[in-house]
Structure formats: structure tokens, C-alpha cells
Design a protein around this motif. Structure first.
Motif, mmCIF file in Angstrom:
data_model
loop_
_atom_site.group_PDB
_atom_site.id
_atom_site.type_symbol
_atom_site.label_atom_id
_atom_site.label_comp_id
_atom_site.label_asym_id
_atom_site.label_seq_id
_atom_site.Cartn_x
_atom_site.Cartn_y
_atom_site.Cartn_z
ATOM 1 N N SER A 141 1.047 -1.089 0.172
ATOM 2 C CA SER A 141 -0.049 -0.025 -0.210
ATOM 3 C C SER A 141 0.757 1.211 0.177
ATOM 4 N N ILE A 142 0.138 2.345 -0.329
ATOM 5 C CA ILE A 142 1.061 3.658 -0.379
ATOM 6 C C ILE A 142 1.632 3.982 0.890
ATOM 7 N N SER A 143 0.653 3.758 1.972
ATOM 8 C CA SER A 143 1.097 4.118 3.212
ATOM 9 C C SER A 143 2.198 3.431 3.764
ATOM 10 N N GLU A 144 2.500 1.976 3.308
ATOM 11 C CA GLU A 144 3.465 1.012 3.805
ATOM 12 C C GLU A 144 4.777 1.382 2.933
ATOM 13 N N ALA A 145 4.567 2.057 1.860
ATOM 14 C CA ALA A 145 5.692 2.651 0.903
ATOM 15 C C ALA A 145 6.209 3.769 1.556
ATOM 16 N N MET A 146 5.576 4.598 2.123
ATOM 17 C CA MET A 146 6.008 6.093 2.705
ATOM 18 C C MET A 146 6.634 5.737 3.992
ATOM 19 N N LYS A 147 7.725 5.123 4.259
ATOM 20 C CA LYS A 147 8.163 4.832 5.671
ATOM 21 C C LYS A 147 9.922 4.897 5.312
ATOM 22 N N PRO A 148 10.666 5.537 6.492
ATOM 23 C CA PRO A 148 12.167 5.809 6.127
ATOM 24 C C PRO A 148 12.763 4.623 5.770
ATOM 25 N N GLU A 149 12.362 3.431 6.364
ATOM 26 C CA GLU A 149 13.080 2.010 5.910
ATOM 27 C C GLU A 149 12.943 1.604 4.429
ATOM 28 N N MET A 150 11.962 2.287 3.719
ATOM 29 C CA MET A 150 11.678 2.018 2.416
ATOM 30 C C MET A 150 12.448 2.840 1.502
ATOM 31 N N ILE A 151 13.229 4.008 1.772
ATOM 32 C CA ILE A 151 14.084 4.641 1.092
ATOM 33 C C ILE A 151 15.084 3.641 0.339
ATOM 34 N N GLY A 152 15.174 3.873 -1.126
ATOM 35 C CA GLY A 152 16.270 3.186 -1.702
ATOM 36 C C GLY A 152 15.591 1.800 -2.068
ATOM 37 N N LYS A 153 14.529 1.365 -1.735
ATOM 38 C CA LYS A 153 13.869 0.054 -1.992
ATOM 39 C C LYS A 153 13.237 0.242 -3.087
ATOM 40 N N THR A 154 12.914 -1.026 -3.937
ATOM 41 C CA THR A 154 12.088 -1.007 -5.095
ATOM 42 C C THR A 154 10.734 -1.545 -4.721
ATOM 43 N N VAL A 155 9.521 -0.645 -4.720
ATOM 44 C CA VAL A 155 8.260 -1.277 -4.637
ATOM 45 C C VAL A 155 7.525 -1.140 -5.636
ATOM 46 N N GLN A 156 6.265 -2.004 -5.437
ATOM 47 C CA GLN A 156 5.183 -2.312 -6.335
ATOM 48 C C GLN A 156 3.997 -1.760 -5.844
ATOM 49 N N LEU A 157 3.588 -0.576 -6.669
ATOM 50 C CA LEU A 157 2.233 0.131 -6.125
ATOM 51 C C LEU A 157 1.294 -0.075 -7.052
ATOM 52 N N HIS A 158 -0.065 -0.188 -6.720
ATOM 53 C CA HIS A 158 -1.250 0.043 -7.667
ATOM 54 C C HIS A 158 -2.507 1.080 -7.258
ATOM 55 N N GLY A 159 -2.948 1.688 -8.048
ATOM 56 C CA GLY A 159 -4.080 2.742 -7.588
ATOM 57 C C GLY A 159 -4.637 3.406 -8.818
ATOM 58 N N TRP A 160 -5.003 4.688 -8.299
ATOM 59 C CA TRP A 160 -5.732 5.630 -9.369
ATOM 60 C C TRP A 160 -5.089 7.144 -9.459
ATOM 61 N N VAL A 161 -4.985 7.278 -10.493
ATOM 62 C CA VAL A 161 -4.377 8.885 -10.530
ATOM 63 C C VAL A 161 -5.285 9.976 -10.247
ATOM 64 N N TYR A 162 -4.410 10.579 -8.916
ATOM 65 C CA TYR A 162 -5.363 11.586 -8.115
ATOM 66 C C TYR A 162 -4.970 12.960 -8.867
ATOM 67 N N ARG A 163 -4.019 13.229 -9.315
ATOM 68 C CA ARG A 163 -3.569 14.206 -10.170
ATOM 69 C C ARG A 163 -2.438 14.173 -11.124
ATOM 70 N N ILE A 164 -2.320 14.803 -11.974
ATOM 71 C CA ILE A 164 -1.170 14.584 -12.986
ATOM 72 C C ILE A 164 -0.525 15.885 -13.513
ATOM 73 N N ARG A 165 0.629 16.224 -13.507
ATOM 74 C CA ARG A 165 1.316 17.419 -13.929
ATOM 75 C C ARG A 165 2.415 16.994 -14.827
ATOM 76 N N SER A 166 2.440 17.544 -15.984
ATOM 77 C CA SER A 166 3.620 16.944 -16.928
ATOM 78 C C SER A 166 4.342 18.403 -17.757
ATOM 79 N N SER A 167 5.688 17.922 -17.626
ATOM 80 C CA SER A 167 6.297 18.931 -18.643
ATOM 81 C C SER A 167 6.973 18.032 -19.571
ATOM 82 N N GLY A 168 8.032 18.950 -20.535
ATOM 83 C CA GLY A 168 8.508 18.002 -21.545
ATOM 84 C C GLY A 168 9.199 16.854 -21.384
ATOM 85 N N LYS A 169 9.945 16.913 -20.227
ATOM 86 C CA LYS A 169 10.643 15.497 -20.072
ATOM 87 C C LYS A 169 10.149 14.799 -18.764
ATOM 88 N N LEU A 170 9.335 15.597 -17.899
ATOM 89 C CA LEU A 170 9.072 15.290 -16.473
ATOM 90 C C LEU A 170 7.733 14.985 -16.198
#
Length: 429
Positions: free
Chosen positions: A3-32
RNA sequence: GCCGUUGUAGCUUAGUUGGUAGAGCACCCGGCUGUUAACCGGGCGGUCGUCGGUUCGAAUCCGACCAGCGGCGCCA
């Protein structure tokens, strides 16, 4: 998958996670592109980079629309610039559905949100309300389980009125007619002779043509009945129950209360005891409360508001005149013009959330009161029967759970406290 | 049941004493390597609730109808 809340923990920094969900907001520029992903637990910023994903994948991700569904894998890092402090750089992804256009956006009218409640309930505000509501329902049941009460279930299709015949919904029933229940109270009273202490959580239906901010035609009614208890016992239980439910919300729903900008200090102040004011005393003090009330008048919305402007906590109003309440309330033996009952008014202008008190337990008195109310005791034969076989003093109450949620969250309308409100003019969605 | 009120784009809305219906959001196209309701440029999108009347001319004035909303009472 996590879950997103599980991924948002200090010990998860640098780790690869798999998340699923829905687009809440989206902003884009040319390359980001910044995709804010939502699941049931929280939101998190995803970063799509054209350089690392390649231009085709980047185009596909940056063209996603609000509420499109997807799954991603990527690396977690903390980043103060991200909305919730963490960011996942997308490595791989799978899009389940790209939407054309989500009808719900910002700047919406109340009616539009009600017409689209099935979609609006995905919003962070409504999700927060639903989480608090879930806590309230659980806390009510837990409180009574902890007090050794049994949960029981009453029928929703009934033959008899509880609160007066004019507010019954008639439903076809195999060529005859049946009513939707207005209250499970009478059935709960039948259970106390075996289980002694019972509660239920069920809908009640009222065919009143109400169009107000605090009435529903279908509402969630938490009811309780107990043998051997009197009016004062009942109030002691209720104030502890309200305290417990509010404590549970404070313990479990801090993020939701903050998101909804609820004044937490008000809730932290909800501690027993709550003040008790007799109806007759209230009338004497009416002038102090800025009201023009005489004995025998019922409290209207303005009066309840006027009273509760003077209190920070819920208040019991007790001992109403017999003429103001339904027939089943027990009259005070020392003053039959008043009944042994109470309403609980919520502060901050919210008014009545509970009505309860002692029930008539003597056979003759009940039959007399049914007749005085213009009804036929035969229609209530099973209710009257309870007073013929081992009758005992008993009390109970009904709590409007939707009203309780509305007050706890300081919502402006009861329709904001229930996912699919049913009112005189709304049956969809 | 009683009182009040509103209908303009998918949504939120502006529209002056009657004179060619405007904006923001959303969506589509283009631009931008750090956005936070992103921004910039362009595009799509309207029988002004319906019908009738007054008028040279009606979103605007009048009438009828339709639909919706708010408050009171009733209660939880």
C-alpha cells in the motif's frame, strides 16, 4: 504489492516497490511528469522521466487522466518537494484503464456532487469521512460488547408503528401491505427477557417530508435496551459511550480529522460527566438562553441551537412533559405529567442525537397509554404481552449514527455523513 | 403540510436601463527537467429549462408549464 502508506516509511527509502491505484492528479512538462497516485491508504508522488523510460512510455504515462488505474514499480526516495514527502521513480508500469474524462473535478456544486456520489466518494474528503464513519460504527458495537451486551437483529419489514402511523413507508407484501420499520426498539424489548442487555445497528425509515440539514428518510439507528436499568443508569451509559466513540475516533483517525480541518480540541474536551437539565428547569431558564418558551412547548431547531450555544459538551435534557413524547415512555410515578426520559443534544449547534429513557413496564399503564394515544392495543399484542409475563423495569435509547458522524466531523449537512443519502427527493445513486 | 428561491458549455459561473453569449476548470494539440489547484500558447464545447407573449431586436420584460434547491415543522 504494497500500500502507499506502507511505502512511505523511512526504511523503504532506496527500495524498489510495487504500487497500484488511481491517478489523483497529474502534471507534466516536456521531460518530466508528476503523477500523484491514490489508493485507499494515502497519496504519493510518482515521477515519470522521459530520459529513463524512453519517449513512447513517457508519452503514454504523461497522457494519463484523472482516476485512470495503473500499477507501477519503482524506487522510493524521500523528497520534500513531493506532496506527501516521498516519491517513487517509475521503472515499469501497467495501465489498467485510461479514462476519457472523470466528471468530478474541483469547484463542484452540492447537487452535482450528490448526483455523482458514486464517483465523488473517491475524493480524499469523502474517503476521510468514510473512515471515521467506519470507526464510529465499530466503536459503538465494541463499547457494548465490552459491557457484555449481545448484538441482535430485528426485522425491517413490520406490521406496527413505533413512532406514529403517519410516517410509515408502505411496501407491497404478497397482495397485502407491510411497513418499513421506524425503529427496532419494540423488538429489542422482546430480547431483554432472555439476553437482558442487547443492542442493534440497523436502518430506520421515516416517511416524513423533511427537508432539513439533519433528516434522512433512511438513517442508521444504533439502539439499545437493557433490563433493570432506569433513566439515570441509561444516561451514565450513554455519556461513557459517547466519550468512548470520540476517543476511538481521536485514536484511529487523526489524519482524517486533520484533512477535514476538524477542531481536535473540541473532541478532546468530550469527557464525562455531561450536564443534565430537566425540561421544567430549562423552561425557567429560557430567558437566560434567549428563548421565548413556555411549559409544554417542544424544543425546535432554534431552541436547541440557543441552548447549545452555552455548552462545549453534549447535554441531557430530561423529564419532558408526557404530551411531547411517544406513548411507550414511562411516566414519573411521583409526577405523571412528566416522563422518565432524556434527549442528548450535541454541541456546536448540532442538537438532538439521542432519545431514550425508561419504558412502561406495567401492563395496565401500557394499555392505558396506547388507548390514550388513539391506537388499538390489539395491534401491539406481542408488545403488550411482554408486560404480562415476568415484566421488569427497563430502559433504552436510540442514537442517530449519521448525526453523530456529522457532529464529530462538524459537517454542514447530514448528507455529507452517509455515502448514499435517501431523502424526500433523492433515491439515486 | 407551510414559507422562500434558482434554472446560461460536462462542471463552477459573468452577463450593466433589452442591442453580435464571455471566463475559469475538465478534455484534446503544442511548449517546458522539479511540479504542488503547475505554468504558457492554441483548440473543442451554448436552441441561455420549455412553450407562448411584448418588441425592429429578449439570457434580460410578462405569462404558463417543467425541473431543481433552501428553511420550518416532524424526529434520530
Amino acid at each position: 504489492m504494497m500500500s502507499i502508506s506502507e511505502a512511505m516509511k523511512p526504511e523503504m527509502i532506496g527500495k524498489t516497490v510495487q504500487l497500484h491505484g488511481w491517478v489523483y492528479r497529474i502534471r507534466s512538462s516536456g521531460k518530466l511528469s508528476f503523477i500523484i497516485l491514490r489508493d485507499s491508504t494515502n497519496i504519493i508522488q510518482l515521477l515519470a522521466s522521459a530520459d529513463s523510460l524512453g519517449s513512447d512510455a513517457y508519452r503514454e504515462l504523461s497522457s494519463l487522466t484523472v482516476e485512470s488505474s495503473l500499477e507501477v514499480t519503482g524506487t522510493v526516495r524521500d523528497d520534500k518537494r513531493a506532496v506527501t514527502g516521498y516519491e517513487v521513480a517509475i521503472k515499469t508500469y501497467r495501465i489498467y484503464q485510461k479514462n476519457e474524462m472523470f466528471p468530478v473535478s474541483k469547484d463542484l456544486g452540492e447537487e452535482f456532487k450528490l448526483d455523482n456520489r458514486h464517483l465523488w466518494l473517491r475524493s480524499r474528503e469523502f474517503t476521510a469521512m468514510l473512515k471515521v464513519r467506519s470507526t464510529v460504527f465499530k466503536a459503538f458495537a465494541d463499547f457494548y460488547y465490552n459491557e457484555n451486551y449481545y448484538q441482535v437483529q430485528a426485522p425491517m419489514m413490520v406490521a406496527t408503528a413505533t413512532e406514529g402511523g403517519s410516517t410509515l413507508f408502505k411496501v407491497p407484501f404478497f397482495g397485502e401491505e407491510v411497513n418499513l420499520t421506524q425503529s427496532s426498539q419494540f423488538y429489542l424489548e422482546t430480547f431483554i427477557f432472555s439476553l437482558e442487555r442487547v443492542f442493534t445497528i440497523a436502518p430506520s425509515f421515516r416517511a416524513e417530508k423533511s427537508r432539513t440539514w439533519r433528516h434522512l428518510t433512511e438513517y442508521w439507528h444504533a439502539e439499545m435496551e437493557a433490563a433493570w436499568l432506569n433513566n439515570e443508569d441509561m444516561m451514565k451509559i450513554e455519556e461513557r459511550m459517547i466519550e468512548y466513540i470520540v476517543e476511538e475516533v481521536l485514536r484511529n483517525n487523526r489524519p482524517e480529522l486533520e484533512l477535514l480541518k476538524r477542531d481536535i480540541g473540541v473532541l478532546e474536551n468530550i469527557k464525562v460527566p455531561f450536564e443534565r437539565i430537566k425540561y421544567s428547569e430549562l423552561i425557567k431558564k429560557a430567558q437566560d438562553f434567549g428563548m421565548n418558551l413556555k411549559y409544554g412547548d417542544d424544543l425546535g431547531a432554534d431552541e436547541e441551537r440557543g441552548i447549545m450555544n452555552h455548552f462545549q459538551k453534549p447535554v441531557f435534557i430530561t423529564d419532558y412533559p408526557t404530551s411531547l413524547k411517544a406513548f411507550y415512555h414511562r411516566q414519573n410515578p411521583e409526577n405523571p405529567s412528566e416522563i422518565l426520559c432524556h434527549d442528548l443534544l450535541a454541541p456546536e449547534g448540532y442538537g438532538e442525537i439521542i432519545g431514550g429513557g425508561e419504558r412502561i413496564w406495567e401492563y395496565d399503564e401500557l394499555v392505558r397509554r396506547i388507548k390514550e394515544s388513539g391506537m388499538n392495543p390489539d395491534d401491539y399484542y406481542w408488545y403488550v404481552d411482554l408486560r404480562k409475563y415476568g415484566s421488569v423495569p427497563h430502559s433504552g435509547f436510540g442514537l442517530g449514527l449519521d448525526r453523530l458522524v456529522m457532529w464529530i466531523l462538524h459537517l454542514p449537512d447530514i448528507k455529507e455523513a452517509i455515502p448514499y443519502p435517501r431523502t424526500i427527493r433523492r433515491t439515486k445513486p
